[in-house]
Motif scaffolding. Structure first.
Motif, mmCIF file in Angstrom:
data_model
loop_
_atom_site.group_PDB
_atom_site.id
_atom_site.type_symbol
_atom_site.label_atom_id
_atom_site.label_comp_id
_atom_site.label_asym_id
_atom_site.label_seq_id
_atom_site.Cartn_x
_atom_site.Cartn_y
_atom_site.Cartn_z
ATOM 1 N N ARG A 599 -8.224 -3.217 2.048
ATOM 2 C CA ARG A 599 -9.328 -2.944 3.445
ATOM 3 C C ARG A 599 -8.596 -1.379 4.672
ATOM 4 N NH1 ARG A 599 -10.200 -8.288 6.990
ATOM 5 N NH2 ARG A 599 -11.111 -9.721 4.820
ATOM 6 N N LEU A 600 -7.631 -1.488 4.451
ATOM 7 C CA LEU A 600 -7.142 -0.105 5.493
ATOM 8 C C LEU A 600 -7.516 1.684 3.993
ATOM 9 C CD1 LEU A 600 -3.547 -0.927 6.399
ATOM 10 C CD2 LEU A 600 -6.033 -0.687 7.834
ATOM 11 N N ARG A 601 -7.694 1.508 3.251
ATOM 12 C CA ARG A 601 -8.326 2.037 2.575
ATOM 13 C C ARG A 601 -9.524 2.807 2.396
ATOM 14 N NH1 ARG A 601 -5.002 0.315 -2.413
ATOM 15 N NH2 ARG A 601 -3.269 1.483 -2.939
ATOM 16 N N ALA A 602 -10.240 1.685 2.965
ATOM 17 C CA ALA A 602 -11.685 1.642 2.807
ATOM 18 C C ALA A 602 -11.988 1.988 4.263
ATOM 19 C CB ALA A 602 -12.523 0.292 2.830
ATOM 20 N N ALA A 603 -11.504 2.023 5.388
ATOM 21 C CA ALA A 603 -11.775 2.029 6.529
ATOM 22 C C ALA A 603 -10.757 3.992 6.526
ATOM 23 C CB ALA A 603 -10.389 1.487 7.236
ATOM 24 N N VAL A 604 -10.561 4.388 6.119
ATOM 25 C CA VAL A 604 -10.057 5.091 6.521
ATOM 26 C C VAL A 604 -10.723 6.482 5.871
ATOM 27 C CG1 VAL A 604 -7.244 4.971 6.896
ATOM 28 C CG2 VAL A 604 -8.083 6.319 4.848
ATOM 29 N N ARG A 605 -10.329 8.137 6.074
ATOM 30 C CA ARG A 605 -10.777 8.842 5.656
ATOM 31 C C ARG A 605 -10.693 9.295 3.733
ATOM 32 N NH1 ARG A 605 -10.762 13.827 9.897
ATOM 33 N NH2 ARG A 605 -8.629 12.856 9.311
ATOM 34 N N PRO A 606 -11.424 10.043 3.315
ATOM 35 C CA PRO A 606 -10.206 10.069 1.581
ATOM 36 C C PRO A 606 -9.571 11.387 2.140
ATOM 37 C CG PRO A 606 -13.257 10.249 1.737
ATOM 38 C CD PRO A 606 -12.404 10.179 3.332
ATOM 39 N N GLY A 607 -9.106 12.335 3.408
ATOM 40 C CA GLY A 607 -7.866 13.211 3.034
ATOM 41 C C GLY A 607 -6.879 13.234 3.706
ATOM 42 N N ASP A 608 -6.949 11.199 4.197
ATOM 43 C CA ASP A 608 -6.002 10.151 5.223
ATOM 44 C C ASP A 608 -5.253 9.693 3.661
ATOM 45 O OD1 ASP A 608 -7.640 11.655 7.372
ATOM 46 O OD2 ASP A 608 -8.532 9.644 7.477
ATOM 47 N N THR A 609 -3.944 9.989 4.185
ATOM 48 C CA THR A 609 -2.971 9.133 3.340
ATOM 49 C C THR A 609 -2.323 7.389 4.359
ATOM 50 O OG1 THR A 609 -1.791 11.455 2.384
ATOM 51 C CG2 THR A 609 -0.908 9.244 2.037
ATOM 52 N N ILE A 610 -2.257 6.847 3.556
ATOM 53 C CA ILE A 610 -1.857 5.371 3.408
ATOM 54 C C ILE A 610 -0.703 4.813 3.780
ATOM 55 C CG2 ILE A 610 -2.174 2.750 3.963
ATOM 56 C CD1 ILE A 610 -5.365 3.018 3.594
ATOM 57 N N GLY A 611 0.366 4.359 3.920
ATOM 58 C CA GLY A 611 1.571 3.760 3.113
ATOM 59 C C GLY A 611 2.144 2.531 3.948
ATOM 60 N N ARG A 612 3.039 2.175 3.080
ATOM 61 C CA ARG A 612 3.572 0.666 3.284
ATOM 62 C C ARG A 612 4.626 1.119 3.389
ATOM 63 N NH1 ARG A 612 5.185 -3.997 -0.266
ATOM 64 N NH2 ARG A 612 6.176 -5.853 1.263
ATOM 65 N N LEU A 613 5.289 1.613 4.598
ATOM 66 C CA LEU A 613 6.566 1.648 5.243
ATOM 67 C C LEU A 613 7.975 0.594 4.793
ATOM 68 C CD1 LEU A 613 6.210 3.866 8.085
ATOM 69 C CD2 LEU A 613 5.622 4.060 5.612
ATOM 70 N N SER A 614 7.339 -0.362 5.124
ATOM 71 C CA SER A 614 8.223 -1.754 4.645
ATOM 72 C C SER A 614 7.539 -3.283 4.818
ATOM 73 C CB SER A 614 9.518 -1.630 6.087
ATOM 74 O OG SER A 614 8.835 -1.803 7.017
ATOM 75 N N GLY A 615 8.154 -3.904 4.907
ATOM 76 C CA GLY A 615 7.857 -5.231 4.824
ATOM 77 C C GLY A 615 6.388 -5.005 5.038
ATOM 78 N N ASP A 616 6.002 -5.895 6.378
ATOM 79 C CA ASP A 616 4.291 -5.735 6.578
ATOM 80 C C ASP A 616 3.974 -4.889 7.304
ATOM 81 O OD1 ASP A 616 6.021 -6.637 8.590
ATOM 82 O OD2 ASP A 616 4.376 -8.024 9.646
ATOM 83 N N GLU A 617 4.550 -3.734 7.523
ATOM 84 C CA GLU A 617 3.893 -2.230 8.784
ATOM 85 C C GLU A 617 3.461 -1.199 7.197
ATOM 86 O OE1 GLU A 617 8.050 -2.118 11.552
ATOM 87 O OE2 GLU A 617 8.185 -1.036 9.883
ATOM 88 N N PHE A 618 2.900 -0.482 7.876
ATOM 89 C CA PHE A 618 2.121 0.336 7.158
ATOM 90 C C PHE A 618 2.198 1.416 8.283
ATOM 91 C CE2 PHE A 618 0.623 -4.131 4.970
ATOM 92 C CZ PHE A 618 0.464 -3.515 4.114
ATOM 93 N N ALA A 619 1.167 2.349 7.524
ATOM 94 C CA ALA A 619 1.387 3.889 8.294
ATOM 95 C C ALA A 619 0.440 4.874 7.613
ATOM 96 C CB ALA A 619 2.472 4.794 8.680
#
Length: 704
Positions: A599-619
């Protein structure tokens, strides 16, 4: 025009320099005699003055070569300049009359002597004139044992010069001296320069010589000519052997052939050491005529009146054929024997040069194999492996061009990753081609049996035929690349028209297999390294960048941000994630994390980066933000991604998120320090949001 050596299969008949524009009307045997006579009577300084006065675009060395043909105009300018330099109006008669001592071509002397008598020579002169000049015609009006009448006419389009007539008279008088007789007596009452339609020469000579030196071996013209011819052949052999490669030897063979047989044109065709079409060199032939004459020469067909063709063969092998071509019905005598003797020396030289070419090719191949091994050892990624292999293939296999195409299993398509030897336009065509097994039968067959294919422009399927035509290729050997049962791609060795080796399924395929084995191993290693690198920088559960890769991309975005730019970092923490794990189990928790990442991938722009930093923390990294306030819109889109329940094991689960934002504006003096600050600030902002007063999230509820 003088031909130039080409690559295997290439036929040339053109040239550059003065000879490229000069009409081929006068043999170098004539201009060489003039220079030799002037040098003997006025030294090198006289020769330099001769060339200066004549103003011809040739050096003395060029004009002395029998293979150098010049125009009628150049001939007359040289004759005129020689008369002026030596101050003798009758000098051109002397040049002709003294030609036997001044350096007349030795093979001509031998052929003349072999005819047995002056009468036989005069009878054959009209047939041999075209071997010396293409601007005049001679005919015998009558002849007996001690006299003859000759008619000599200049062709239309040329202005007759009495100097040319003087030279011709001198040559005619010289003929009996070859047989040890006194010079012929010439009566010349009709000259074209005086308005007569032709020059008429009435000759008479003695049946027997009364000269006391006739029987002296040291002055016998035939013996002297034979010695000169032996020296010429030895010199030719040495000159040819000194050639470093085929590029120098083939032109020399044609150039030195004129020392054996005088003719207006020459043609040489020899087998290429690399296979494919023959190597062709010519002199005096229009480029358009060379291919047709070459085909006739190699098949043994008649090349026209006066032409002489011989095999260029040694005890080891037959290299090809050499021909002297002319307009006359024939020469003075057995020119074939003369040319064959020379061709034997040429064949011996070619034996050596071919051996050297083979040795050099093997050395290049060995060097290319070492470079391939070294390059593959350093190539860590599949594109780099493909590039190393493509660049090495032409030297190792002997092909004209090469390519490496890699298989994309996700898209079930074969695409070019690297190529070598193709023109830029053809390379663009290859790289733009997507080959699918459903469309290309040859690819489907290789995927099925994993066997190599020899593809030709004529015998391939329509899609492959269209591709080969667009690439200007006639033959391709395609070898599948595989690691175990995994299909990795295809490596190709290809040839354009006229380049193809003799047996593509023999040594060529063997060498290609050797390269293919190394390429497969290197590609497999590159894929393993790519997997290891991906695992080291990505979250195994969601496939998102981990904290290390996310931070690296943040540093890169800050370093690239301009003075007016803005970079934002969002921290998101799932609300009540622990309740999901405790209530539905860890498998459901893992599934929730995967769905959140989608869902986060679909919510951001193509040039943005989503990362999982730990457990349930995303950036979320947002480079090129329009302004600090624009970050609120990103937060809103992230929050909206959690608006609908997640389905876990068929159960709808409401999960919220707390998001914090940090924004940097302008240039980052120290991107690494700024990145650490943004991560801390976004994390702190997320915790402030999370701990605001708000109603507790509902427990996971059943769909019923």
């Amino acid at each position: 025009m003088t031909g130039a050596h080409g690559e295997p299969g290439e036929q040339r008949g053109g040239g550059t320099g003065p000879a490229a524009e000069e009409a081929r009307e006068t043999s170098g045997a004539t201009t060489g005699l003039v220079l030799s006579f002037v040098r003997a009577h006025a030294g090198e300084a006289g020769v330099e003055e001769l060339l200066r006065r004549a103003g011809v675009p040739f050096s003395a060395a060029e004009l002395s070569l029998p293979s150098t043909w010049t125009s009628y105009d150049t001939r007359i300018r040289l004759f005129t300049a020689a008369t002026e330099v030596l101050g003798d109006p009758g000098v051109m008669f002397r040049v002709g009359a003294e030609s036997l001592r001044a350096g007349l071509n030795a093979s001509v002397v031998v052929l003349v002597r072999a005819l047995g008598s002056p009468r036989q020579v005069y009878a054959r002169l009209p047939r041999a004139v075209a071997n010396f000049s293409t601007t005049s015609t001679m005919e015998v009006l009558d002849a007996d044992a001690t006299s003859a009448t000759l008619r000599y006419r200049l062709h239309e389009g040329h202005v007759h010069s009495r100097l040319d007539c003087d030279y011709a008279r001198g040559l005619i008088t010289m003929v009996p001296t070859v047989f040890g007789l006194a010079p012929a007596r010439v009566v010349h009452e009709e000259c074209e320069s005086d308005g007569h339609p032709a020059c008429v020469y009435s000759l008479s000579w003695d049946r027997r010589s009364r000269l006391p030196w006739r029987r002296r071996a040291g002055t016998d013209p035939e013996l002297a000519a034979l010695r000169d011819q032996v020296r010429a052949l030895q010199s030719a052999a040495t000159d040819l052997v000194d050639g470093e490669d085929l590029g120098t030897v083939l032109p020399r063979i044609v150039e030195r052939a004129a020392a054996a047989v005088l003719a207006p044109a020459y043609l040489l065709a020899v087998a290429s050491p690399h296979g494919g079409a023959p190597l062709v060199h010519s002199a005096g032939l229009p480029a358009a005529e060379v291919p047709g004459l070459t085909a006739r020469l190699l098949t043994g067909e008649d090349l026209g009146p006066g032409s002489v063709a011989v095999d260029v063969a040694s005890a080891r092998r037959t290299h090809g054929r050499l021909a002297a071509l002319g307009r006359a019905d024939g020469g003075l005598g057995d020119e074939r024997a003369m040319l064959a003797a020379y061709a034997g020396h040429a064949a011996a030289a070619l034996d050596l040069v071919m051996a050297l070419e083979t040795s050099r090719a093997e050395a290049r191949r060995a060097g290319a194999l070492l470079d391939l091994a070294h390059g593959l050892a350093q190539a860590a990624e599949a594109p780099a492996v493909a590039d190393v292999v493509a660049r090495a293939l032409p030297s190792i296999v002997g092909c004209g061009s090469s390519g490496v195409l890699l298989w994309d299993p996700a898209g079930a398509v074969l695409r070019a990753a690297a190529c070598d030897g193709l023109a830029p336009a053809q390379e663009r065509v290859l790289r733009a081609a997507d080959l699918r097994a459903a469309d290309v039968p040859e690819l489907f067959a290789m995927l099925t049996d994993r066997e190599p294919r020899v593809l030709t422009a004529r015998g391939s399927s329509a899609p492959m035929r269209e591709l080969l035509t667009a690439l200007d290729l006639t033959d391709v050997v395609a070898l599948p690349l595989q690691a175990g049962a995994t299909f990795l791609g295809v490596v190709t060795a290809s040839w354009a028209a006229g380049q193809t080796a003799d047996a593509l399924d023999g040594e060529v395929l063997t060498r290609l297999r050797g390269v293919g084995d190394q390429a497969s191993t290197a590609l497999q290693k590159a894929r393993l390294l790519e997997t290891v690198r991906h695992q080291a920088t990505h979250d195994a559960l969601t496939g998102l960048p981990n904290r290390v890769l996310f931070r690296d991309r943040l540093v890169e975005a800050l370093a690239a941000s301009p003075a007016g730019g803005h970079v934002a970092v969002l921290f998101s923490d799932l609300d009540r994630f622990k309740a999901v794990n405790d209530g539905l189990g860890h498998a459901a928790g893992d599934e929730l994390l995967r769905q959140v990442s989608a869902r986060l991938r679909a919510a951001v722009r193509p040039g943005d980066t989503i990362g999982r930093l730990s457990g349930d923390e995303f950036a979320v990294l947002v480079p090129r933000l329009a302004g600090p306030g624009a970050a609120d819109g990103v937060v809103a889109r992230v929050a909206a991604a959690f608006g609908e329940p997640f389905r876990l094991d068929g159960i709808p689960v409401d999960v919220g998120t707390s998001t914090g934002v940090a924004v940097h504006s302008g240039v980052a003096a120290d991107p690494h320090a700024v990145a650490e600050r943004l991560l801390r600030e976004a994390d702190a902002a997320m915790y402030r949001t999370k701990h605001r007063d708000r109603p507790p999230a509902p427990e996971p509820r059943s769909a019923t």
